[in-house]
Design an enzyme around this catalytic site. Structure first.
Site, PDB file in Angstrom:
ATOM      1  N   HIS A 460       6.498  43.403   6.413  1.00 37.19           N
ATOM      2  CA  HIS A 460       6.600  44.757   6.969  1.00 37.19           C
ATOM      3  C   HIS A 460       5.239  45.402   7.224  1.00 37.19           C
ATOM      4  CE1 HIS A 460       9.141  47.767   8.414  1.00 37.19           C
ATOM      5  NE2 HIS A 460       9.349  48.496   7.325  1.00 37.19           N
ATOM      6  N   ARG A 461       4.159  44.716   6.860  1.00 38.58           N
ATOM      7  CA  ARG A 461       2.841  45.252   7.204  1.00 38.58           C
ATOM      8  C   ARG A 461       2.594  45.200   8.700  1.00 38.58           C
ATOM      9  NH1 ARG A 461      -0.930  41.671   3.342  1.00 38.58           N
ATOM     10  NH2 ARG A 461       0.499  40.111   4.234  1.00 38.58           N
TER      11      ARG A 461
END
Length: 489
Positions: A460-461
């Site tokens: 999710h970065r």
């Protein structure tokens, strides 16, 4: 006078620090040629056969099968006919070498005399170029210095003596009524080279069978599973009888032990470290969707009948892979990696498709290089070869490096789905569940259709919910009717 050269365990790739000796292909007294396979080792990533870098006669084997040794450890010495430059093959600590002068006949080697160069001051000895093995550069070596060595305990319980001062005879060791002068001579003169694949060796270990006393029936003297089970005798039959009835959980180990401790090494250790690193470095988000794969399974059946795919394993995994590749090409942001040190997102414009494979050595993730450049037939053949190589334990380090996105097929174990952990160095992994017959609304009517669950975990970065959802939906849409996108009839 011949020259005795020491072969040290090399780093076969990517800075690996240790390896297990699986099987020796030679023994003291055997003649060897350049590039002849002398030993098979198992690193944290693959089983590797090491070639001999020079010709001669095997003088001594320092390490027994099953031992785990660090890179740079002397594992073998070879008596060469022609004098060779000073130095060993393989990495060694500064000032450490085992290149010595020795008698030509290796059958009854005496204690190694001190190298002539050792008598002179270190500063007076000229530097020499060390022999090169794949994975190492050429480096200058210092004056050879003798280092005492304590040989390890052999599988039969005999401990070899320490090397004494230069010129001092090694005291013989008594074993089974025989006096022998060297560790490797004592062990290997009674044991022929054992040929068995890693799964067979594991079975022998589980059944407490000594492979050295098993009569091989396989081609070329290879020990098979049946050979090991025959050697186990009544133990195997007793276990089968206990499984047929009695306790709900089946038989306990024949040894009666209540616990078993298994050393964590090789592929298992590497995978454990990688999963911990990934789980606590990349913030995982997992999404899933159910998809009607009835037409996918019908297409698989048609593909199996294609003459160009004869002899190639064709399964739903092929079409899942094709669908994921197409989704990646449409959404390249999923095929990227987070470079924390450089504070950059690195997008890969190629697809090295990883396939998680359960093997006798543990879970490995080899990848198909440039999978996006293959047609469907080429992809089918590449996946077939990749899986067969992995199951045989022959996956190379290169095949397990450089992946960009991975598929894990948990459906083959009868599982609907899961929450997979991203393979380190990647940003997404797709889990494929089993196909199950379910009532499903199809063309306005409730019918029984084949339903499969797809699960996508992503970092999710750099992958937000919109991108992850789009990729997952793209794969699902493809699998609903793959023949349309592939233009197949």
């Amino acid at each position: 006078m011949s020259e005795v050269r020491t072969f040290r365990l090399p780093d076969v790739g990517e800075g690996l620090t240790e390896a297990e000796i699986l099987s020796w292909h030679v023994k003291p007294g055997d003649a060897v040629t350049v590039n002849q396979t002398i030993v098979e080792i198992e690193t944290a990533k693959a089983a590797v056969e090491l070639p001999c870098p020079f010709a001669g006669v095997v003088a001594e084997v320092f390490v027994s099968e099953g031992e785990v040794v660090e890179v740079g450890t002397p594992i073998l010495s070879i008596s060469t006919d022609a004098p060779a430059p000073a130095g060993d093959v393989g990495p060694a600590p500064a000032g450490d070498t085992a290149t010595t002068a020795a008698p030509a006949a290796p059958a009854e080697p005496a204690a190694e005399p001190a190298p002539a160069a050792a008598a002179a001051p270190a500063a007076a000895a000229p530097a020499a170029r060390e022999a090169v093995l794949v994975g190492y550069g050429v480096k200058q070596t210092a004056t050879p210095v003798r280092r005492a060595r304590v040989l390890s305990r052999d599988p039969h319980g005999t401990t070899a003596p320490e090397a004494g001062p230069p010129g001092e005879a090694v005291k013989p060791v008594r074993h089974g009524g025989l006096e022998v002068g060297r560790h490797a001579e004592e062990v290997l003169s009674r044991r022929s080279v054992v040929l068995a694949k890693p799964p067979v060796r594991r079975l022998a270990k589980d059944l407490d069978v000594d492979l050295a006393v098993v009569a091989p029936t396989g081609p070329g003297g290879v020990i098979t599973r049946d050979d090991v089970q025959r050697a186990a005798g009544g133990r195997g039959a007793a276990a089968a009888s206990a499984r047929a009835g009695g306790a709900l959980g089946g038989p306990r180990p024949a040894s009666g032990e209540r616990e078993t401790r298994t050393p964590v090494k090789g592929v298992v250790a590497l995978m454990a470290e990688a999963m911990v690193s990934s789980a606590f470095t990349a913030p995982h988000v997992t999404e899933w969707v159910e998809v009607d794969v009835t037409r996918t399974l019908e297409l698989v059946d048609r593909l199996k009948a294609r003459p160009e795919l004869e002899g190639t394993r064709v399964s739903p995994l092929l079409l899942v892979a094709a669908g994921l590749i197409r989704a990646v090409r449409r959404n390249p942001g999923i095929n990227a990696v987070w470079d924390a040190e450089a504070r950059e997102i690195v997008t890969k414009h190629y697809v090295n498709l990883g396939i998680a494979a359960a093997t006798p050595r543990g879970l490995v993730v080899p990848n198909v290089k440039d999978a996006d450049q293959l047609d469907l037939v080429g992809l089918a053949r590449a996946l077939h070869d990749l899986v067969e190589t992995a199951k045989s334990g022959r996956t190379s380090v290169a095949d397990m490096s450089g992946g960009t996105i991975t598929i894990t097929n948990v459906g083959v174990f009868g599982v609907d789905g899961g929450t997979p952990i991203i393979n380190p160095g990647e940003s997404a992994i797709l889990a494929v569940g089993r196909a199950v017959a379910k009532p499903w609304v199809h063309e306005g009517e409730v019918r029984v259709r084949q339903i499969m669950q797809l699960t996508l975990s992503f970092d999710h970065r750099l992958v937000d919910g919109a991108l992850g959802s789009t990729v997952l939906a793209d794969v699902a849409r493809f699998l609903e009717d793959p023949a349309v996108d592939l233009a197949l009839g």
